[in-house]
Motif scaffolding. Structure first.
Motif, mmCIF file in Angstrom:
data_model
loop_
_atom_site.group_PDB
_atom_site.id
_atom_site.type_symbol
_atom_site.label_atom_id
_atom_site.label_comp_id
_atom_site.label_asym_id
_atom_site.label_seq_id
_atom_site.Cartn_x
_atom_site.Cartn_y
_atom_site.Cartn_z
ATOM 1 N N PHE A 134 23.239 -7.222 2.839
ATOM 2 C CA PHE A 134 24.357 -6.336 3.110
ATOM 3 C C PHE A 134 24.251 -5.774 4.524
ATOM 4 N N GLY A 135 23.035 -5.446 4.960
ATOM 5 C CA GLY A 135 22.828 -4.960 6.327
ATOM 6 C C GLY A 135 23.221 -6.016 7.349
ATOM 7 N N GLU A 136 22.828 -7.280 7.099
ATOM 8 C CA GLU A 136 23.205 -8.373 7.991
ATOM 9 C C GLU A 136 24.716 -8.552 8.027
ATOM 10 N N LEU A 137 25.356 -8.496 6.867
ATOM 11 C CA LEU A 137 26.806 -8.644 6.794
ATOM 12 C C LEU A 137 27.503 -7.527 7.560
ATOM 13 N N LEU A 138 27.045 -6.308 7.383
ATOM 14 C CA LEU A 138 27.626 -5.177 8.087
ATOM 15 C C LEU A 138 27.468 -5.327 9.598
ATOM 16 N N LYS A 139 26.310 -5.798 10.033
ATOM 17 C CA LYS A 139 26.064 -6.013 11.458
ATOM 18 C C LYS A 139 27.009 -7.082 12.002
ATOM 19 N N ASN A 140 27.177 -8.188 11.260
ATOM 20 C CA ASN A 140 28.090 -9.251 11.692
ATOM 21 C C ASN A 140 29.530 -8.756 11.781
ATOM 22 N N ILE A 141 29.944 -7.962 10.821
ATOM 23 C CA ILE A 141 31.313 -7.433 10.830
ATOM 24 C C ILE A 141 31.504 -6.515 12.029
ATOM 25 N N GLU A 142 30.545 -5.646 12.292
ATOM 26 C CA GLU A 142 30.645 -4.751 13.445
ATOM 27 C C GLU A 142 30.687 -5.537 14.751
ATOM 28 N N GLU A 143 29.889 -6.607 14.862
ATOM 29 C CA GLU A 143 29.914 -7.438 16.056
ATOM 30 C C GLU A 143 31.281 -8.108 16.250
ATOM 31 N N ARG A 144 31.842 -8.600 15.169
ATOM 32 C CA ARG A 144 33.155 -9.266 15.268
ATOM 33 C C ARG A 144 34.250 -8.257 15.625
ATOM 34 N N ILE A 145 34.179 -7.073 15.064
ATOM 35 C CA ILE A 145 35.167 -6.047 15.395
ATOM 36 C C ILE A 145 35.031 -5.663 16.865
ATOM 37 N N ASN A 204 8.647 -3.286 -16.571
ATOM 38 C CA ASN A 204 8.792 -4.707 -16.256
ATOM 39 C C ASN A 204 10.153 -4.990 -15.626
ATOM 40 N N GLY A 205 11.190 -4.381 -16.159
ATOM 41 C CA GLY A 205 12.531 -4.562 -15.603
ATOM 42 C C GLY A 205 12.624 -4.028 -14.190
ATOM 43 N N ARG A 206 12.005 -2.896 -13.971
ATOM 44 C CA ARG A 206 12.014 -2.302 -12.636
ATOM 45 C C ARG A 206 11.267 -3.181 -11.642
ATOM 46 N N ASP A 207 10.122 -3.728 -12.059
ATOM 47 C CA ASP A 207 9.357 -4.619 -11.187
ATOM 48 C C ASP A 207 10.149 -5.881 -10.856
ATOM 49 N N ALA A 208 10.942 -6.367 -11.795
ATOM 50 C CA ALA A 208 11.724 -7.578 -11.567
ATOM 51 C C ALA A 208 12.933 -7.308 -10.681
ATOM 52 N N VAL A 209 13.511 -6.125 -10.773
ATOM 53 C CA VAL A 209 14.755 -5.830 -10.068
ATOM 54 C C VAL A 209 14.516 -5.360 -8.638
ATOM 55 N N ASP A 210 13.403 -4.692 -8.361
ATOM 56 C CA ASP A 210 13.149 -4.133 -7.031
ATOM 57 C C ASP A 210 13.246 -5.171 -5.904
ATOM 58 N N PRO A 211 12.605 -6.340 -5.999
ATOM 59 C CA PRO A 211 12.739 -7.319 -4.912
ATOM 60 C C PRO A 211 14.185 -7.787 -4.718
ATOM 61 N N MET A 212 14.910 -7.929 -5.822
ATOM 62 C CA MET A 212 16.290 -8.366 -5.736
ATOM 63 C C MET A 212 17.138 -7.313 -5.013
ATOM 64 N N VAL A 213 16.907 -6.054 -5.317
ATOM 65 C CA VAL A 213 17.659 -4.979 -4.677
ATOM 66 C C VAL A 213 17.353 -4.941 -3.184
ATOM 67 N N LYS A 214 16.096 -5.116 -2.830
ATOM 68 C CA LYS A 214 15.729 -5.135 -1.409
ATOM 69 C C LYS A 214 16.396 -6.296 -0.683
ATOM 70 N N ARG A 215 16.416 -7.456 -1.314
ATOM 71 C CA ARG A 215 17.050 -8.626 -0.694
ATOM 72 C C ARG A 215 18.554 -8.408 -0.532
ATOM 73 N N ILE A 216 19.198 -7.848 -1.533
ATOM 74 C CA ILE A 216 20.627 -7.566 -1.436
ATOM 75 C C ILE A 216 20.891 -6.548 -0.335
ATOM 76 N N ASP A 217 20.029 -5.549 -0.234
ATOM 77 C CA ASP A 217 20.182 -4.541 0.814
ATOM 78 C C ASP A 217 20.070 -5.179 2.196
ATOM 79 N N GLU A 218 19.123 -6.102 2.383
ATOM 80 C CA GLU A 218 18.972 -6.797 3.663
ATOM 81 C C GLU A 218 20.207 -7.637 3.972
#
Length: 95
Positions: A80-91, A64-78
């Motif tokens: 973080f990917g957007e943030l990294l892309k924005n930082i690279e664009e600004r640099i 149950n904990g794994r089922d609850a955490v997986d979507p959150m981890v995916k959203r955080i990963d997305e």
């Protein structure tokens, strides 16, 4: 608390007391946990049901904990990917 040490500051004395309390709490918690596990493992056949129920409950909670955490981890990963892309664009824009 009988302590013959000489402390050169109030902060050092407070830190030493906190460390001693933390160690004592950790030791007591660890001891109680090990004692509870040993009691369950060495219990007679009447403890079989308790061990089975505990194992089943832990397994269900894990899933149950794994089922609850997986979507959150995916959203955080997305995000973080957007943030990294924005930082690279600004640099790239700065150089």
């Amino acid at each position: 608390m009988n302590n013959d040490r000489v402390y050169y500051s109030h902060d050092a004395e407070t830190q030493a007391k906190r460390e001693m309390i933390a160690f004592t709490t950790l030791a007591l918690t660890l001891g109680l946990g090990i004692g509870a596990l040993l009691a369950l493992l060495l219990a007679p056949s009447s403890g079989k049901k308790a061990r089975h129920d505990l194992a089943q409950s832990l397994g269900e909670n894990w899933e149950n904990g794994r089922d609850a955490v997986d979507p959150m981890v995916k959203r955080i990963d997305e995000k973080f990917g957007e943030l990294l892309k924005n930082i690279e664009e600004r640099i790239a824009h700065l150089t």
